[in-house]
Design a protein around this motif. Structure first.
Motif, PDB file in Angstrom:
ATOM      1  N   ASN A 152       0.126   2.191 -13.466  1.00  0.00           N
ATOM      2  CA  ASN A 152       1.404   1.110 -13.617  1.00  0.00           C
ATOM      3  C   ASN A 152       2.696   1.962 -13.470  1.00  0.00           C
ATOM      4  OD1 ASN A 152      -0.398  -0.845 -14.097  1.00  0.00           O
ATOM      5  ND2 ASN A 152      -0.125  -0.850 -16.405  1.00  0.00           N
ATOM      6  N   PHE A 153       2.830   3.329 -14.178  1.00  0.00           N
ATOM      7  CA  PHE A 153       4.007   3.994 -13.713  1.00  0.00           C
ATOM      8  C   PHE A 153       4.243   4.383 -12.518  1.00  0.00           C
ATOM      9  CE2 PHE A 153       6.083   8.032 -13.257  1.00  0.00           C
ATOM     10  CZ  PHE A 153       7.144   7.717 -14.004  1.00  0.00           C
ATOM     11  N   LEU A 154       3.019   4.962 -11.836  1.00  0.00           N
ATOM     12  CA  LEU A 154       3.380   5.296 -10.451  1.00  0.00           C
ATOM     13  C   LEU A 154       3.672   4.168  -9.580  1.00  0.00           C
ATOM     14  CD1 LEU A 154       0.113   7.652 -10.337  1.00  0.00           C
ATOM     15  CD2 LEU A 154       2.513   8.407 -10.593  1.00  0.00           C
ATOM     16  N   ARG A 155       3.054   3.160  -9.596  1.00  0.00           N
ATOM     17  CA  ARG A 155       3.284   1.817  -9.045  1.00  0.00           C
ATOM     18  C   ARG A 155       4.837   1.578  -9.150  1.00  0.00           C
ATOM     19  NH1 ARG A 155      -0.434  -1.481 -10.815  1.00  0.00           N
ATOM     20  NH2 ARG A 155      -1.907  -0.453  -9.271  1.00  0.00           N
ATOM     21  N   ALA A 156       5.244   1.221 -10.355  1.00  0.00           N
ATOM     22  CA  ALA A 156       6.456   0.911 -10.847  1.00  0.00           C
ATOM     23  C   ALA A 156       7.448   1.786 -10.102  1.00  0.00           C
ATOM     24  CB  ALA A 156       6.669   0.652 -12.208  1.00  0.00           C
ATOM     25  N   ASN A 157       7.277   3.242  -9.937  1.00  0.00           N
ATOM     26  CA  ASN A 157       8.224   3.943  -9.449  1.00  0.00           C
ATOM     27  C   ASN A 157       8.069   4.513  -8.072  1.00  0.00           C
ATOM     28  OD1 ASN A 157      10.019   4.402 -12.079  1.00  0.00           O
ATOM     29  ND2 ASN A 157       8.285   4.922 -12.757  1.00  0.00           N
ATOM     30  N   ASP A 191     -10.791  10.676 -10.104  1.00  0.00           N
ATOM     31  CA  ASP A 191      -9.707  11.524  -9.368  1.00  0.00           C
ATOM     32  C   ASP A 191      -8.602  10.833  -9.135  1.00  0.00           C
ATOM     33  OD1 ASP A 191     -11.629  13.743  -9.416  1.00  0.00           O
ATOM     34  OD2 ASP A 191     -12.565  12.861  -7.544  1.00  0.00           O
ATOM     35  N   ILE A 192      -7.561  11.460  -9.278  1.00  0.00           N
ATOM     36  CA  ILE A 192      -6.472  10.816  -8.794  1.00  0.00           C
ATOM     37  C   ILE A 192      -5.198  11.962  -8.061  1.00  0.00           C
ATOM     38  CG2 ILE A 192      -5.205  11.443 -11.075  1.00  0.00           C
ATOM     39  CD1 ILE A 192      -3.560   8.533 -10.658  1.00  0.00           C
ATOM     40  N   PHE A 193      -4.657  11.552  -7.210  1.00  0.00           N
ATOM     41  CA  PHE A 193      -3.706  12.339  -6.530  1.00  0.00           C
ATOM     42  C   PHE A 193      -2.460  11.477  -6.309  1.00  0.00           C
ATOM     43  CE2 PHE A 193      -1.491  13.077  -2.425  1.00  0.00           C
ATOM     44  CZ  PHE A 193      -1.156  14.652  -2.694  1.00  0.00           C
ATOM     45  N   PHE A 194      -1.161  12.168  -6.724  1.00  0.00           N
ATOM     46  CA  PHE A 194       0.044  11.328  -6.650  1.00  0.00           C
ATOM     47  C   PHE A 194       1.063  12.378  -6.419  1.00  0.00           C
ATOM     48  CE2 PHE A 194      -0.531  12.514 -11.110  1.00  0.00           C
ATOM     49  CZ  PHE A 194       0.618  12.952 -11.363  1.00  0.00           C
ATOM     50  N   CYS A 195       1.967  11.778  -5.646  1.00  0.00           N
ATOM     51  CA  CYS A 195       3.251  12.653  -5.367  1.00  0.00           C
ATOM     52  C   CYS A 195       4.373  11.832  -5.067  1.00  0.00           C
ATOM     53  CB  CYS A 195       3.060  13.581  -4.139  1.00  0.00           C
ATOM     54  SG  CYS A 195       2.653  12.884  -2.366  1.00  0.00           S
ATOM     55  N   HIS A 196       5.537  12.059  -5.046  1.00  0.00           N
ATOM     56  CA  HIS A 196       6.747  11.173  -4.890  1.00  0.00           C
ATOM     57  C   HIS A 196       6.751  10.964  -3.264  1.00  0.00           C
ATOM     58  CE1 HIS A 196      11.020  10.190  -4.333  1.00  0.00           C
ATOM     59  NE2 HIS A 196      11.062   9.955  -5.696  1.00  0.00           N
TER      60      HIS A 196
END
Length: 138
Positions: free
Chosen positions: A63-68, A85-90
Motif C-alpha cells: 500500500n505504501f509503494l502504491r500510494a507513493n 519476492d518483491i522488487f521495488f524502486c523509486h
C-alpha cells in the motif's frame, strides 16, 4: 503527555520527522513538557501498530509503494498465494534502470552484522528461467 502534545507527536511522526527532532519540537512548543525519548518511541510504535490493524506487513508495504508511486514487482507462491519476492524502486530509478539494465547500483542503508558490514542478497534470473543467488557482504 497531554492530548495536545500527543497530537503534535502524531502529526510530526506521520510527516516523517525523526524521534529526536519530535522530542525537541514538543519541548519547544510546550515549554513545561520535557518528554523522554522512550515515550516518543513508545507512542510512535503504538501509532505504527494501529496502522497495521487488519493488514499483514507485506500488504502495508505494498500500500505504501502504491500510494507513493514506486515501481514494484511481486512474485507469489503458486501453492499458497503468498508473496515470496518483491522488487521495488523509486520511479526515477526505475526509468534509469530500464534505460540501461546492464548497470545495477545497490545502496545498503542499514548495517546488519556485528562487523558493521551490510549484507545484500541478490537473486539473478537469466533468460532461460535459471537463476543463482549471490549473498554478499560489503
Amino acid at each position: 503527555m497531554t492530548s495536545e502534545e500527543l497530537d503534535l507527536v502524531a502529526t510530526l511522526y506521520r510527516n516523517g520527522v525523526k524521534p529526536l527532532q519530535i522530542q525537541a519540537a514538543v519541548a519547544g512548543q510546550f515549554p513545561g513538557c520535557q518528554p523522554k525519548l522512550k515515550d516518543i518511541y513508545n507512542y510512535t510504535s503504538k501509532l505504527r501498530n494501529q496502522e497495521l490493524i487488519g493488514d499483514t506487513p507485506m500488504k502495508v508495504l505494498e500500500n505504501f509503494l502504491r500510494a507513493n508511486s514506486f515501481a514494484y514487482y511481486t512474485r507469489e507462491n503458486a501453492t499458497n498465494d503468498k508473496t515470496e519476492d518483491i522488487f521495488f524502486c523509486h520511479n526515477k530509478s526505475h526509468k534509469m534502470w530500464r534505460a540501461l539494465p546492464e548497470v545495477f547500483l545497490i545502496d545498503t542503508t542499514y548495517n546488519t552484522n556485528m562487523y558493521n558490514w551490510a549484507l545484500v542478497e541478490l537473486s539473478v534470473w537469466r533468460r532461460h528461467q535459471s537463476h543463482f543467488v549471490s549473498p554478499t557482504c560489503f
